[in-house]
Design an enzyme around this catalytic site. Structure first.
Site, PDB file in Angstrom:
ATOM      1  N   ASP A 360       0.882  -1.168   0.000  1.00  0.00           N
ATOM      2  CA  ASP A 360       0.000   0.000   0.000  1.00  0.00           C
ATOM      3  C   ASP A 360       0.924   1.223   0.000  1.00  0.00           C
ATOM      4  O   ASP A 360       2.044   1.144   0.512  1.00  0.00           O
ATOM      5  CB  ASP A 360      -0.866  -0.034   1.261  1.00  0.00           C
ATOM      6  CG  ASP A 360      -1.824   1.128   1.319  1.00  0.00           C
ATOM      7  OD1 ASP A 360      -2.414   1.449   0.283  1.00  0.00           O
ATOM      8  OD2 ASP A 360      -1.968   1.724   2.402  1.00  0.00           O
ATOM      9  N   ASP A 562      -1.365  -0.809   6.243  1.00  0.00           N
ATOM     10  CA  ASP A 562      -1.466  -0.259   7.600  1.00  0.00           C
ATOM     11  C   ASP A 562      -2.287  -1.132   8.527  1.00  0.00           C
ATOM     12  O   ASP A 562      -2.397  -0.859   9.711  1.00  0.00           O
ATOM     13  CB  ASP A 562      -2.018   1.177   7.579  1.00  0.00           C
ATOM     14  CG  ASP A 562      -3.409   1.246   6.980  1.00  0.00           C
ATOM     15  OD1 ASP A 562      -4.059   0.192   6.854  1.00  0.00           O
ATOM     16  OD2 ASP A 562      -3.850   2.355   6.632  1.00  0.00           O
ATOM     17  N   ASP A 566      -6.877  -1.891   5.175  1.00  0.00           N
ATOM     18  CA  ASP A 566      -6.612  -2.950   4.207  1.00  0.00           C
ATOM     19  C   ASP A 566      -6.805  -4.346   4.780  1.00  0.00           C
ATOM     20  O   ASP A 566      -6.206  -5.306   4.303  1.00  0.00           O
ATOM     21  CB  ASP A 566      -5.177  -2.806   3.673  1.00  0.00           C
ATOM     22  CG  ASP A 566      -4.960  -1.469   2.979  1.00  0.00           C
ATOM     23  OD1 ASP A 566      -5.783  -1.129   2.113  1.00  0.00           O
ATOM     24  OD2 ASP A 566      -4.002  -0.775   3.320  1.00  0.00           O
TER      25      ASP A 566
END
Length: 668
Positions: A360, A562, A566
């Site tokens: 991410d 994180d 997600d």
């Protein structure tokens, strides 16, 4: 964590009283060495006076009798517990365990008159057991090292007084005092004081971290300098250190395919070996007997019975069954020392097989704290500092992250000497307000369009968020706010490529220009932008499908994020990694691996540790099986002897255990 043997050593499960001390094994070994000396040294020539002595009624000379007594003492000291456990296993229907194999082999050797070999089986077996116990203790000690980081007291501040209490007795939202040199007992936020804290025990990072009022601190860190007052944010049982211990201790419950295979293998393997040994003892003897008509016990039967005993001894699977779980435990502990918490060996294996690494962007590869990167004043009557002040004053009551970024860049106390009136937040566009009597607009292009103000297109700044500012109906300039790339993100991408991770991918919800700017800086070839959580999941599914083309899976996919937004993607990946998220309950729940420190480069360290672990697992597996198969064939063909057979069991076990212990060496 269960520190007993994970394999079929039933003497640990129902015979603790039979565990031998090192002293007892040394005494048995001394008697065994004496027996060997009596057997191989020319005692008759050295002591001719004694050579003729024999005991009336027994056809044994004095030296043979002494040899038998020495062997018997060594055998009883080392073998009593094994025989008791073998009988216990038989009575409880557990026929095919290691005690049974050793008991049958040694009794068979006694029946053949091979007393030193019977003693050797038991003495060397117990030596091997001690090596296994030592290895398990080392593994246990490594976890105990982490447990020792937990302080046994906390200094609680109550009003103007302080008192020493157990950390478990400290309520959340209490204030504790931590003096220089002391460990922080509970997670919290600094409310007074300024210091450096050593977080190496938690994160593996050797450089102390500066903390001041407002800084979060984790239990287990050492306060290096000034006195700190900390307001606790968790109970001691939920603190970072407690979580680390819990994760490491529970890690071995998640078995890998390798470990599951070993457990199933031991259950099937032992009966096959016992029946094979019986067949080896009986079938060749019958064939030879029928062919030659010679049914002499001391010839054919003795030969094949002896070979079947060697076959039994060498076939014990303990080298494989103990060393593989021990290796995974060592790998998990080694990773924990580096601040990489792996929830189980199944995830350690997935990490070691990484072929695709997906990241991410915000908060993982970038810092996630937006900063002012460019200020452009287009109105000659206004300076860049004044433009920043104008935007900051307009946004000063907003709670938006952009407002926080402007305030951080504009260090002056912006609320002093500023008269702010008629503040109107226009949803999705920006803010309109009177600042010291002037009408100011601060927002995006839609806000400028709404009020008919011509603005710069700022095409060169599409990698960040652009705040356009207008005063009294005239365009004043724009401010660009960008997310900072983490210091070691570029090194992470290079490190992954260097160790052979084929595919490094970035996913983000940001616009395409922002995504590709970050990707270009980091050397990433693949970056997918403007993705919602469901889109990220679909993209990960697609990348995983690519790894499985042709029906066979080529390696695994890891996802680093994180851990909160997600969660579905973290759960779907072969190994989901949460970054610097010990403070987040959602991260711990969703992720399989937790990086204690906010450094993506730790993932490279984790992959290296995992690969080293897998390498040692395969060395043990193929090495043990290879040596055993070779000795089994030699035993069946009569080329081997009982000493080689004992090495095939005990020696290989010791070598495998020592190899596994390499993982517990502290590599900083």
């Amino acid at each position: 964590m269960d520190h007993h043997h994970d394999h079929d050593h039933h003497h640990h499960d129902h015979g603790e009283e039979h565990e031998l001390s090192v002293k007892a094994i040394i005494i048995a070994a001394v008697f065994f060495v004496l027996a060997e000396l009596l057997e191989h040294l020319p005692m008759d020539a050295w002591f001719p006076g004694l050579a003729g002595l024999s005991i009336p009624g027994i056809r044994v000379d004095i030296f043979e009798l002494a040899l038998m007594i020495c062997c018997f003492v060594a055998y009883i000291i080392c073998g009593k517990g094994v025989l008791v456990n073998a009988i216990h296993g038989l009575l409880h229907g557990e026929l095919m365990d290691e005690n049974f194999l050793m008991g049958v082999s040694s009794i068979g050797a006694i029946c053949l008159g091979e007393f030193p070999e019977a003693a050797a089986i038991m003495v060397l077996y117990q030596v091997g057991e001690k090596f296994e116990d030592y290895a398990l203790e080392k593994s246990h000690d490594s976890i105990e090292e982490i447990a020792k980081l937990r302080p046994d007291h906390a200094t609680l501040k109550v009003g103007t007084e302080t008192r020493e209490v157990a950390p478990d007795d400290v309520e959340t939202d209490s204030v504790i005092i931590v003096k220089p040199g002391d460990r922080i007992p509970i997670d919290g936020v600094v409310v007074d004081g300024d210091s450096f804290v050593d977080t190496s025990a938690l994160t593996g990072e050797s450089i102390p971290r500066h903390v001041s009022v407002g800084s979060e601190v984790l239990s287990g860190s050492i306060n290096k300098q000034g006195v700190l007052e900390i307001r606790t944010t968790r109970h001691a049982g939920d603190s970072a250190l407690s979580r680390i211990l819990e994760l490491v201790e529970n890690a071995t419950e998640n078995k890998t395919k390798s470990e599951q295979f070993v457990t199933r293998f031991a259950r099937v393997y032992t009966p096959i070996v016992v029946y094979s040994a019986l067949a080896l003892a009986i079938i060749p003897s019958l064939i030879i007997g029928f062919k030659t008509g010679n049914w002499g016990w001391h010839d054919t039967w003795t030969t094949w019975f002896y070979r079947s005993l060697m076959f039994l001894v060498v076939s014990c699977p303990c080298a494989i069954v103990i060393s593989i779980p021990l290796s995974f435990c060592g790998g998990i502990t080694a990773a924990a020392r580096k601040g990489i918490l792996i929830k189980g060996s199944v995830y350690l294996e997935a990490l070691g097989r990484t072929k695709t690494a997906v990241f991410d962007k915000t908060g993982t590869l970038t810092k996630g704290n937006f900063v002012v990167s460019h200020i452009h004043a287009t109105d000659e009557a206004i300076t860049e500092t004044e433009l920043l002040a104008l935007a900051t004053h307009t946004e000063m009551f907003s709670t938006h992250p952009i407002s926080a970024s402007l305030k951080a860049a504009h260090h002056d106390k912006c609320c002093d000497n500023v008269k702010l009136e008629n503040v109107e937040e226009i949803a999705g566009k920006g803010i309109k307000a009177l600042v010291n009597g002037k009408e100011v607009l601060a927002g995006n292009t839609k806000l400028m369009d709404q009020f008919g103000i011509a603005y710069s297109d700022c095409a060169e700044h599409q990698d960040g968020t652009v705040i356009h500012v207008a005063s009294e109906g005239k365009y004043s300039g724009h401010i660009v706010i960008s997310d900072e790339i983490k210091d070691d993100s570029e090194a992470t991408v290079k490190g992954l490529k260097k160790i052979g991770v084929e595919n490094v991918v970035m996913l983000t919800g940001d616009n395409e220009r922002a995504a590709h700017t970050v990707a270009a800086k980091l050397g990433l070839k693949k970056a997918y932008s403007q993705l919602l959580s469901a889109d990220k999941l679909a993209k990960v599914e697609e990348l995983m499908a690519d790894l499985s083309k042709g029906g066979k899976k080529r390696g695994s996919l890891i996802f680093a994020g994180d851990g909160i937004n997600d969660a579905p993607v973290l759960a779907r990946a072969d190994a989901g990694i949460a970054m610097g998220s010990m403070g987040s309950d959602a991260a711990i729940e969703a992720a399989d691996i937790i990086i204690m420190e906010d450094k993506p480069s730790k993932i490279v360290d984790g992959i290296k540790i995992s690969r080293r672990t897998l390498r040692i697992v395969y060395e043990n597996l193929y090495g043990a099986v290879g040596i055993k198969v070779a000795i089994l064939l030699l035993s069946a063909l009569g080329i081997s002897n009982m000493w080689i057979a004992v090495f095939g069991d005990v020696g290989v076990t010791i070598l495998a255990v020592l190899n596994s212990l390499r993982l517990l060496k502290n590599r900083r």
